[in-house]
Motif scaffolding. Structure first.
Motif, PDB file in Angstrom:
ATOM      1  N   ASN A 166     -57.449 -62.730  13.854  1.00 11.89           N
ATOM      2  CA  ASN A 166     -58.018 -61.418  14.182  1.00 11.89           C
ATOM      3  C   ASN A 166     -58.739 -60.812  12.971  1.00 11.89           C
ATOM      4  OD1 ASN A 166     -56.095 -61.931  16.291  1.00 11.89           O
ATOM      5  ND2 ASN A 166     -56.227 -59.787  16.838  1.00 11.89           N
ATOM      6  N   LEU A 167     -58.130 -60.946  11.798  1.00 12.96           N
ATOM      7  CA  LEU A 167     -58.756 -60.426  10.587  1.00 12.96           C
ATOM      8  C   LEU A 167     -60.060 -61.154  10.284  1.00 12.96           C
ATOM      9  CD1 LEU A 167     -55.602 -59.985   8.342  1.00 12.96           C
ATOM     10  CD2 LEU A 167     -57.092 -58.144   9.169  1.00 12.96           C
ATOM     11  N   ALA A 186     -67.293 -63.542   3.598  1.00 10.58           N
ATOM     12  CA  ALA A 186     -67.406 -62.168   3.084  1.00 10.58           C
ATOM     13  C   ALA A 186     -68.745 -61.969   2.373  1.00 10.58           C
ATOM     14  CB  ALA A 186     -66.248 -61.861   2.142  1.00 10.58           C
ATOM     15  N   THR A 187     -69.155 -62.946   1.597  1.00  9.45           N
ATOM     16  CA  THR A 187     -70.431 -62.850   0.880  1.00  9.45           C
ATOM     17  C   THR A 187     -71.606 -62.810   1.857  1.00  9.45           C
ATOM     18  OG1 THR A 187     -69.496 -64.019  -1.011  1.00  9.45           O
ATOM     19  CG2 THR A 187     -71.897 -63.965  -0.858  1.00  9.45           C
ATOM     20  N   LEU A 212     -64.867 -54.140   3.303  1.00 10.39           N
ATOM     21  CA  LEU A 212     -65.048 -55.595   3.265  1.00 10.39           C
ATOM     22  C   LEU A 212     -64.002 -56.239   2.345  1.00 10.39           C
ATOM     23  CD1 LEU A 212     -67.077 -57.910   4.164  1.00 10.39           C
ATOM     24  CD2 LEU A 212     -68.151 -57.552   1.953  1.00 10.39           C
ATOM     25  N   LYS A 213     -63.827 -55.672   1.168  1.00 10.68           N
ATOM     26  CA  LYS A 213     -62.849 -56.201   0.219  1.00 10.68           C
ATOM     27  C   LYS A 213     -61.422 -56.116   0.768  1.00 10.68           C
ATOM     28  CE  LYS A 213     -63.506 -55.163  -4.253  1.00 10.68           C
ATOM     29  NZ  LYS A 213     -63.802 -54.301  -5.425  1.00 10.68           N
ATOM     30  N   SER A 214     -61.127 -55.052   1.460  1.00 14.62           N
ATOM     31  CA  SER A 214     -59.788 -54.867   2.020  1.00 14.62           C
ATOM     32  C   SER A 214     -59.467 -55.951   3.046  1.00 14.62           C
ATOM     33  CB  SER A 214     -59.674 -53.482   2.656  1.00 14.62           C
ATOM     34  OG  SER A 214     -58.431 -53.333   3.286  1.00 14.62           O
ATOM     35  N   PHE A 216     -67.555 -59.792  12.044  1.00 14.27           N
ATOM     36  CA  PHE A 216     -68.319 -58.780  12.782  1.00 14.27           C
ATOM     37  C   PHE A 216     -68.353 -57.411  12.110  1.00 14.27           C
ATOM     38  CE2 PHE A 216     -67.100 -61.885  16.075  1.00 14.27           C
ATOM     39  CZ  PHE A 216     -68.374 -62.263  16.470  1.00 14.27           C
ATOM     40  N   LEU A 217     -67.867 -57.315  10.891  1.00 11.21           N
ATOM     41  CA  LEU A 217     -67.891 -56.045  10.159  1.00 11.21           C
ATOM     42  C   LEU A 217     -69.336 -55.644   9.879  1.00 11.21           C
ATOM     43  CD1 LEU A 217     -66.059 -53.932   8.710  1.00 11.21           C
ATOM     44  CD2 LEU A 217     -66.481 -55.244   6.624  1.00 11.21           C
ATOM     45  N   VAL A 218     -69.669 -54.402  10.203  1.00 14.82           N
ATOM     46  CA  VAL A 218     -71.017 -53.899   9.933  1.00 14.82           C
ATOM     47  C   VAL A 218     -70.918 -52.591   9.153  1.00 14.82           C
ATOM     48  CG1 VAL A 218     -72.140 -54.970  11.927  1.00 14.82           C
ATOM     49  CG2 VAL A 218     -71.138 -52.706  12.161  1.00 14.82           C
TER      50      VAL A 218
END
Length: 161
Positions: A91-92, A146-147, A114-116, A98-100
């Motif tokens: 899930n993470l 992440a990058t 993003l770092k979290s 999909f983080l925007v």
């Protein structure tokens, strides 16, 4: 060895029942346990007492109600059952993909989110994956994701600004 053991115990962080800190606590204690739990009976007792002394607050209250927990493995399993974060690594990873960056969100706030998520995933990898080579591969893949997410979101906001 005894002085080293005592010094290391002082450096161990505590666990109070906060779900987001459980995986880090377990990773830390696993390393401590592997290094100092020997065949010496008195050292075994000291190591287990030291571990229990690092469990505080709500987690300590829970452990105190469980006198049947007499080994680190039993304590670890009980803590995981009671306090583990219900969000899975899968899930993470989806959240990371999909983080925007939200409209008008400061870049630093987005990077912090993003770092979290990245840290949460890496911590779960370290807890769940025992094979060191597989663990390192998964962490590198996570860093790459992440990058890529960062580059996609930062460049997208630059174009629309």
């Amino acid at each position: 060895m005894a002085e080293s053991l005592r010094s290391t115990v002082q450096l161990l962080k505590t666990f109070d029942g906060t779900s987001s800190k459980l995986d880090s606590f377990i990773n830390q204690i696993d390393t401590f346990y592997a290094r100092y739990y020997t065949n010496d009976q008195s050292q075994q007792e000291y190591v287990l007492l030291a571990i229990k002394s690092k469990i505080i607050g709500e987690a300590e209250d829970f452990i105190l109600t469980r006198p049947d927990l007499i080994s680190w493995d039993q304590i670890k399993i009980a803590l995981q059952q009671k306090f583990s974060d219900p969000i899975t690594r899968c899930n993470l990873q989806q959240q990371l993909i999909f983080l925007v960056r939200n409209k008008n969100e400061p870049c630093l706030d987005y990077i912090q989110r993003l770092k979290s998520i990245n840290t949460q995933i890496n911590t779960k990898i370290c807890t769940e994956v025992q094979n060191l080579e597989a663990r390192n591969i998964l962490i590198k893949q996570n860093e790459l994701t992440a990058t890529q997410n960062l580059l996609a979101n930062i460049s997208k906001k630059k174009k629309t600004s």
